[in-house]
Motif scaffolding. Structure first.
Motif, PDB file in Angstrom:
ATOM      1  N   GLU A  59       0.827  -1.211   0.000  1.00 35.12           N
ATOM      2  CA  GLU A  59       0.000   0.000   0.000  1.00 35.12           C
ATOM      3  C   GLU A  59       0.863   1.263   0.000  1.00 35.12           C
ATOM      4  OE1 GLU A  59      -3.089   2.045   3.040  1.00 35.12           O
ATOM      5  OE2 GLU A  59      -3.575  -0.011   2.440  1.00 35.12           O
ATOM      6  N   TRP A  60       1.940   1.254   0.792  1.00 33.66           N
ATOM      7  CA  TRP A  60       2.851   2.397   0.861  1.00 33.66           C
ATOM      8  C   TRP A  60       3.451   2.684  -0.521  1.00 33.66           C
ATOM      9  CZ3 TRP A  60       8.459   2.113   0.797  1.00 33.66           C
ATOM     10  CH2 TRP A  60       9.079   3.336   1.060  1.00 33.66           C
ATOM     11  N   GLN A  62       2.200   1.686  -3.476  1.00 33.48           N
ATOM     12  CA  GLN A  62       1.112   2.086  -4.379  1.00 33.48           C
ATOM     13  C   GLN A  62       0.736   3.556  -4.195  1.00 33.48           C
ATOM     14  OE1 GLN A  62      -2.118  -0.646  -3.742  1.00 33.48           O
ATOM     15  NE2 GLN A  62      -1.221  -2.204  -5.057  1.00 33.48           N
ATOM     16  N   LYS A  63       0.890   4.064  -2.985  1.00 36.38           N
ATOM     17  CA  LYS A  63       0.562   5.470  -2.708  1.00 36.38           C
ATOM     18  C   LYS A  63       1.735   6.404  -3.002  1.00 36.38           C
ATOM     19  CE  LYS A  63      -3.062   4.750   0.706  1.00 36.38           C
ATOM     20  NZ  LYS A  63      -3.472   4.971   2.102  1.00 36.38           N
ATOM     21  N   LYS A  66       5.879   7.651  -0.244  1.00 37.21           N
ATOM     22  CA  LYS A  66       6.203   8.961   0.356  1.00 37.21           C
ATOM     23  C   LYS A  66       6.830   8.777   1.733  1.00 37.21           C
ATOM     24  CE  LYS A  66       2.848  11.607  -2.183  1.00 37.21           C
ATOM     25  NZ  LYS A  66       3.503  11.477  -3.406  1.00 37.21           N
TER      26      LYS A  66
END
Length: 89
Positions: A59-60, A62-63, A66
């Protein structure tokens, strides 16, 4: 006079290799520790929110991968190199 070199630890989620301590000590999460790079907090993100290390990482990334603490981001930061610290190619 001898000075000891400070020991750093690697984040199991993102491979950041400057954690001040391990995420887990004998299987117990260090809830006071938050990775400066991915923001993972053991004991909260896994036990409270239900993430696995892999699902949090996915998830990190995919986002946009940052930084949690942008001011600590190295100038020559490279995600692919960092992920090699946890054997992810």
């Amino acid at each position: 006079m001898f000075f000891r070199k400070k020991r750093y630890f690697v984040c199991s989620v993102c491979g950041y290799d400057y954690l001040p301590g391990p995420l887990y000590i004998n299987g117990t999460p260090d809830v006071s520790l938050i990775c400066a790079c991915c923001g993972f907090q053991p004991g909260y993100d896994d036990e409270e929110l239900g993430y696995t290390l892999e699902s949090y990482r996915e998830e990190w990334i995919q986002k946009g991968a940052k930084w949690f603490r942008e001011k600590e981001k190295p100038k020559q930061w490279n995600l692919k190199k960092q992920l090699k610290n946890i054997n992810i190619r």
